[in-house]
Design an enzyme around this catalytic site. Structure first.
Site, mmCIF file in Angstrom:
data_model
loop_
_atom_site.group_PDB
_atom_site.id
_atom_site.type_symbol
_atom_site.label_atom_id
_atom_site.label_comp_id
_atom_site.label_asym_id
_atom_site.label_seq_id
_atom_site.Cartn_x
_atom_site.Cartn_y
_atom_site.Cartn_z
ATOM 1 N N GLY A 11 -42.709 -30.176 134.596
ATOM 2 C CA GLY A 11 -42.727 -28.861 135.219
ATOM 3 C C GLY A 11 -42.207 -28.907 136.643
ATOM 4 N N ASP A 12 -42.162 -27.740 137.276
ATOM 5 C CA ASP A 12 -41.722 -27.606 138.673
ATOM 6 C C ASP A 12 -40.270 -28.026 138.868
ATOM 7 O OD1 ASP A 12 -44.423 -26.891 139.400
ATOM 8 O OD2 ASP A 12 -44.913 -29.022 139.310
ATOM 9 N N HIS A 40 -43.355 -19.776 138.515
ATOM 10 C CA HIS A 40 -41.898 -19.787 138.601
ATOM 11 C C HIS A 40 -41.463 -19.017 139.841
ATOM 12 C CE1 HIS A 40 -41.570 -20.476 133.955
ATOM 13 N NE2 HIS A 40 -42.183 -21.443 134.599
ATOM 14 N N ALA A 286 -46.898 -23.925 143.165
ATOM 15 C CA ALA A 286 -46.837 -22.474 143.340
ATOM 16 C C ALA A 286 -48.097 -21.795 142.822
ATOM 17 C CB ALA A 286 -45.610 -21.914 142.612
ATOM 18 N N THR A 287 -48.794 -22.439 141.881
ATOM 19 C CA THR A 287 -50.010 -21.859 141.307
ATOM 20 C C THR A 287 -51.261 -22.306 142.051
ATOM 21 O OG1 THR A 287 -48.992 -21.728 139.120
ATOM 22 C CG2 THR A 287 -51.390 -21.664 139.199
ATOM 23 N N ARG A 290 -51.565 -27.336 145.364
ATOM 24 C CA ARG A 290 -51.826 -28.775 145.451
ATOM 25 C C ARG A 290 -50.544 -29.543 145.774
ATOM 26 N NH1 ARG A 290 -54.789 -30.357 139.926
ATOM 27 N NH2 ARG A 290 -53.319 -28.819 139.126
ATOM 28 N N LYS A 318 -32.318 -29.234 143.108
ATOM 29 C CA LYS A 318 -32.852 -29.929 144.287
ATOM 30 C C LYS A 318 -32.108 -31.205 144.675
ATOM 31 C CE LYS A 318 -37.357 -27.992 145.052
ATOM 32 N NZ LYS A 318 -38.708 -28.278 145.552
#
EC number: 6.3.4.4
Length: 401
Positions: A11-12, A40, A286-287, A290, A318
């Site tokens: 993820g991310d 997202h 984003a959630t 952390r 990135k």
């Protein structure tokens, strides 16, 4: 035309931005799995949106959004998100929600937190958004679907039965759900019979949007350190409730690697090395907010994710974060039980895998010779073409190669 965008890591990877970029060529973006544990981030020139439940679609074109039956919905979160969307864009989304979608309720979040506490040092590191327990209730056949809200008597009878079960099984009290009912009323105009969802998908150009990443998939990910959903591409048909042919499988990966929560991470960088990547990439969830664990790109793991997902083309995000670094490390093999291997047959092997690196020259920017050599090195290893790169946080900063 049917395509899917999905993450090839934990993820991310920047899927939201990539989905938004590609969505300009489609009629609808469809979320088929996961819940509000997704985060997202989509940054335009003049504003930024963070989608937890709303699909990531290009707001400056008339692209619609569909939330299908495979998603577990936090109704209060979705209402907040729609209002935020309206305040930023000046309009409401063209949104359709399957009435077969299950609902995340307060007791799911309580159970999520309780399970993490009981596991102690073996905790998965979930977002505590109730996603796993909501999916578990679905399998236990005690979940609440949006269609259940239509008959209030039957709805309250189901809640009563759930209350008994949660009290007896988990010693958890089911709280008042009046806020959930209020949110349902606000969303009611978007909720449609599932047959309408099927018709919309069959009759339009569709971009499916996955959540998290292949390595967090409940089946082929780094179990048990995974999410509760089928976030691999194999989850599409279950997530929309009927067989659908998808032509393009667009896998997204970062130029380096991150992970939130616990679980194996062979190329994790510690100390100053890991901290530099984290600071450069602003690697915070984003959630949850952390800090993400950071490390170097793992090509055997990327190749595994490509294999199990069927990725036909790649998008790298990135790469700009590594601009100016003198040297870049890339994992090309592992040492496992004394043997050198360049592929994994089981994610269980990652627990004992020691990374073997090649070190490449760094680059100044995406026009540098060294940057293109990095792309070619990856393509040669994984046998897939990188068709797009992103060179900044905004949707407009994606470049087709």
């Amino acid at each position: 035309m049917k395509s899917v965008i999905f993450g090839l890591q934990w993820g991310d990877e920047g899927k939201g931005k990539v989905t938004t970029y590609f969505s300009k060529d489609y009629d609808y973006v469809v979320r088929y799995s996961g819940g509000s544990n997704a985060g997202h981030t989509v940054e335009y020139t003049d504003f930024k949106l963070i989608h937890h439940l709303l699909p990531s679609f290009y707001v400056k074109k008339n692209v619609g959004a569909i939330i299908s039956n495979g998603v577990v919905l936090d109704l209060e979160q979705l209402v907040e998100e729609i209002e935020e969307f309206k305040s930023k864009t000046g309009t409401y989304p063209k949104l359709y929600i399957s009435e077969l979608a299950h609902v995340v309720l307060p007791h799911h979040k309580k159970l999520d937190e309780k399970l993490e506490q009981i596991k102690g040092k073996n905790a998965v590191g979930t977002t505590k958004r109730g996603i796993g327990p909501a999916y578990a209730d679905k399998v236990h056949r005690i979940g609440i679907r949006l269609s259940d809200f239509k008959n209030k008597d039957k709805f309250y009878e189901k809640i009563k039965n759930i209350s008994k079960l949660y009290k007896n099984l988990y010693n958890i009290e089911v709280e008042s759900i009046e806020n959930v009912l209020t949110s349902y009323e606000k969303l009611k105009s978007h909720i449609v019979p599932h047959g309408e969802i099927i018709n919309l998908i069959n009759q339009n150009k569709i971009l499916f949007e996955s959540t998290q990443g292949v390595l967090l998939d409940i089946d082929v990910g780094t179990y048990p350190y995974v999410t509760g959903a089928n976030c691999n591409t194999t989850g599409i048909q279950n997530g929309v409730g009927f067989p659908v042919k998808t032509e393009n499988y667009i896998g997204v990966f970062k130029a380096y690697l991150t992970r939130v929560g616990n679980g194996p991470f062979p190329t994790e960088a510690f100390g100053k090395e890991g901290e530099e990547i984290r600071k450069r990439g602003h690697e915070f969830g984003a959630t949850t907010g952390r800090p993400r664990r950071c490390g170097w790109l793992d090509l055997p793991l990327l190749k595994y994710a490509i294999t199990v997902s069927g990725a036909t083309e790649l998008v790298m995000t990135k790469g700009d974060i590594l601009n100016g670094m003198e040297k870049i490390k890339v994992c090309v093999a592992y040492k496992i039980d004394g043997n050198i291997v360049d592929r994994i047959s089981s994610v269980d092997d990652l627990e004992k895998a020691e990374p073997i690196y090649e070190t490449l020259d760094g680059w100044e920017n995406h026009t540098s010779k060294e940057f293109n050599e990095y792309l070619s090195f990856i393509e040669s290893y994984v046998k897939r073409k990188i068709t797009h790169i992103s060179v900044g946080p905004k949707v407009e900063e994606i470049i087709k190669l």
